[in-house]
Motif scaffolding. Structure first.
Motif, PDB file in Angstrom:
ATOM      1  N   ILE A   1       3.096  20.352  20.350  1.00 37.19           N
ATOM      2  CA  ILE A   1       1.897  21.075  20.788  1.00 37.19           C
ATOM      3  C   ILE A   1       1.398  20.524  22.119  1.00 37.19           C
ATOM      4  CG2 ILE A   1      -0.535  21.513  20.266  1.00 37.19           C
ATOM      5  CD1 ILE A   1       0.228  21.768  17.335  1.00 37.19           C
ATOM      6  N   ASN A   2       1.372  19.218  22.246  1.00 38.92           N
ATOM      7  CA  ASN A   2       0.925  18.613  23.508  1.00 38.92           C
ATOM      8  C   ASN A   2       1.845  19.001  24.662  1.00 38.92           C
ATOM      9  OD1 ASN A   2      -1.305  17.312  22.412  1.00 38.92           O
ATOM     10  ND2 ASN A   2      -0.162  15.448  21.922  1.00 38.92           N
ATOM     11  N   TRP A   3       3.159  19.013  24.398  1.00 42.63           N
ATOM     12  CA  TRP A   3       4.098  19.451  25.440  1.00 42.63           C
ATOM     13  C   TRP A   3       3.821  20.883  25.871  1.00 42.63           C
ATOM     14  CZ3 TRP A   3       7.459  23.533  24.264  1.00 42.63           C
ATOM     15  CH2 TRP A   3       8.269  23.938  25.331  1.00 42.63           C
TER      16      TRP A   3
ATOM     17  N   GLU B   1      13.239  25.666  23.548  1.00 44.09           N
ATOM     18  CA  GLU B   1      13.239  24.234  23.796  1.00 44.09           C
ATOM     19  C   GLU B   1      13.529  23.405  22.542  1.00 44.09           C
ATOM     20  OE1 GLU B   1      12.983  22.876  26.748  1.00 44.09           O
ATOM     21  OE2 GLU B   1      12.721  24.836  27.724  1.00 44.09           O
ATOM     22  N   ASN B   2      13.409  24.044  21.361  1.00 48.96           N
ATOM     23  CA  ASN B   2      13.595  23.315  20.102  1.00 48.96           C
ATOM     24  C   ASN B   2      14.408  24.177  19.134  1.00 48.96           C
ATOM     25  OD1 ASN B   2      11.404  20.980  20.529  1.00 48.96           O
ATOM     26  ND2 ASN B   2      10.473  22.918  21.131  1.00 48.96           N
ATOM     27  N   GLU B   3      15.685  24.340  19.410  1.00 48.70           N
ATOM     28  CA  GLU B   3      16.524  25.246  18.631  1.00 48.70           C
ATOM     29  C   GLU B   3      16.721  24.783  17.196  1.00 48.70           C
ATOM     30  OE1 GLU B   3      20.163  25.632  20.736  1.00 48.70           O
ATOM     31  OE2 GLU B   3      19.287  26.728  22.431  1.00 48.70           O
ATOM     32  N   HIS B   4      16.526  23.496  16.942  1.00 51.74           N
ATOM     33  CA  HIS B   4      16.794  22.950  15.614  1.00 51.74           C
ATOM     34  C   HIS B   4      15.657  23.189  14.637  1.00 51.74           C
ATOM     35  CE1 HIS B   4      14.370  19.959  17.689  1.00 51.74           C
ATOM     36  NE2 HIS B   4      14.028  19.478  16.514  1.00 51.74           N
ATOM     37  N   LEU B   5      14.504  23.647  15.106  1.00 49.66           N
ATOM     38  CA  LEU B   5      13.339  23.779  14.246  1.00 49.66           C
ATOM     39  C   LEU B   5      13.477  24.947  13.282  1.00 49.66           C
ATOM     40  CD1 LEU B   5      10.411  23.131  16.756  1.00 49.66           C
ATOM     41  CD2 LEU B   5      11.491  21.527  15.173  1.00 49.66           C
TER      42      LEU B   5
ATOM     43  N   SER C   1      10.021  29.039   9.952  1.00 50.52           N
ATOM     44  CA  SER C   1       8.647  29.041   9.441  1.00 50.52           C
ATOM     45  C   SER C   1       7.807  27.958  10.119  1.00 50.52           C
ATOM     46  CB  SER C   1       8.647  28.836   7.925  1.00 50.52           C
ATOM     47  OG  SER C   1       9.257  27.609   7.580  1.00 50.52           O
ATOM     48  N   TYR C   2       8.442  26.850  10.488  1.00 51.57           N
ATOM     49  CA  TYR C   2       7.728  25.786  11.209  1.00 51.57           C
ATOM     50  C   TYR C   2       7.349  26.250  12.609  1.00 51.57           C
ATOM     51  CZ  TYR C   2       6.813  21.117  13.155  1.00 51.57           C
ATOM     52  OH  TYR C   2       6.227  20.036  13.745  1.00 51.57           O
ATOM     53  N   VAL C   3       8.261  26.967  13.261  1.00 47.08           N
ATOM     54  CA  VAL C   3       7.959  27.543  14.575  1.00 47.08           C
ATOM     55  C   VAL C   3       6.793  28.521  14.469  1.00 47.08           C
ATOM     56  CG1 VAL C   3       8.845  29.017  16.430  1.00 47.08           C
ATOM     57  CG2 VAL C   3      10.290  27.237  15.455  1.00 47.08           C
TER      58      VAL C   3
END
Length: 245
Positions: free
Chosen positions: A178-180, A222-226, A229-231
């Motif tokens: 979130i900060n990023w 930027e975060n393909e592994h997430l 539902s978390y995204v």
């Protein structure tokens, strides 16, 4: 080449695919039907024998009504999916930890209470209709149930301990992402990107959906592994921070 209808009458006109479906349906229903091209209207006509006209009309109307209802149902489902693209619910590790711990405590209390009750009853410490001496079958059945509850309690407690260890890691990851995002993108940048990709935004509701989409897109890129539902949960939190604070 199909046999020509002896006394053809025109039922209705429509596009080629619709007439083909009607011909197939009527033929399957035992009615001779054919498709013919109408030069004057530049369309296709459904032809049936005059003797079958009434029955064919009834069947065709039923078919068209069912197809209309089916299309309406598909459009409704598509609209619901489009209007709620972020319907998956993400449960935080902390919440899952509390749920498993609550389950473990509940089953442990029930299982232990049941086993203690049966033991005291069998030792004649308390009066209870079921004991080892009075009703062995029911006694062993309830004993097995008590042991089963204890097993569930142990499994749930172990899972709760695992989740408890993951709470801090998840909170740190969430805070980092979130900060990023909020330090990399602001409201103006996001809206400018949306306007550059869209010719026209019809309403504020559509704009909100586009904002959700672009936030989710950037997070996934930027975060393909997430997990999906978390995204979704991250998208909702970031949207709130950027557009509602």
């Amino acid at each position: 080449m199909p046999e020509l209808i002896k006394n053809p009458v025109q039922m209705l006109c429509g596009d080629s695919d619709l007439i083909d479906r009607l011909v197939t349906f009527l033929t399957y229903s035992g009615i001779d039907a054919q498709k013919a091209y109408d030069d004057e209207d530049d369309s296709y006509a459904l032809l049936v024998d005059a003797d079958d006209r009434r029955r064919a009309s009834h069947l065709a109307q039923s078919y068209l009504m069912e197809e209309k209802e089916r299309q309406a149902s598909e459009e409704k489902k598509a609209a619901e999916n489009e209007s709620a693209p972020y319907s998956h619910i993400y449960e935080k590790c902390e919440d899952r930890y509390k749920n498993h711990l609550s389950t473990a405590v509940s089953f442990a209390v029930i299982g232990t209470g049941l086993l203690v009750l049966l033991l005291l009853s069998s030792l004649n410490v308390i009066r209870f209709p079921i004991s080892y001496h009075t009703n062995r079958f029911t006694f062993f059945t309830l004993t097995a149930a008590g042991i089963f509850f204890e097993v569930i309690a142990v499994v749930s407690f172990r899972r709760a301990l695992q989740l408890k260890q993951q709470i801090a890691d998840e909170e740190a990851l969430t805070s980092s992402i979130i900060n990023w995002f909020i330090t990399t993108y602001d409201k103006k940048q996001l809206d400018d990107c949306i306007m550059a990709m869209e010719d026209e935004i019809e309403s504020e509701e559509v704009l909100d959906l586009k904002r959700y989409e672009i936030i989710s897109c950037y997070l996934t890129r930027e975060n393909e592994h997430l997990d999906e539902s978390y995204v979704t949960k991250l998208t909702e939190d970031i949207y709130t921070l950027i557009y509602e604070n």
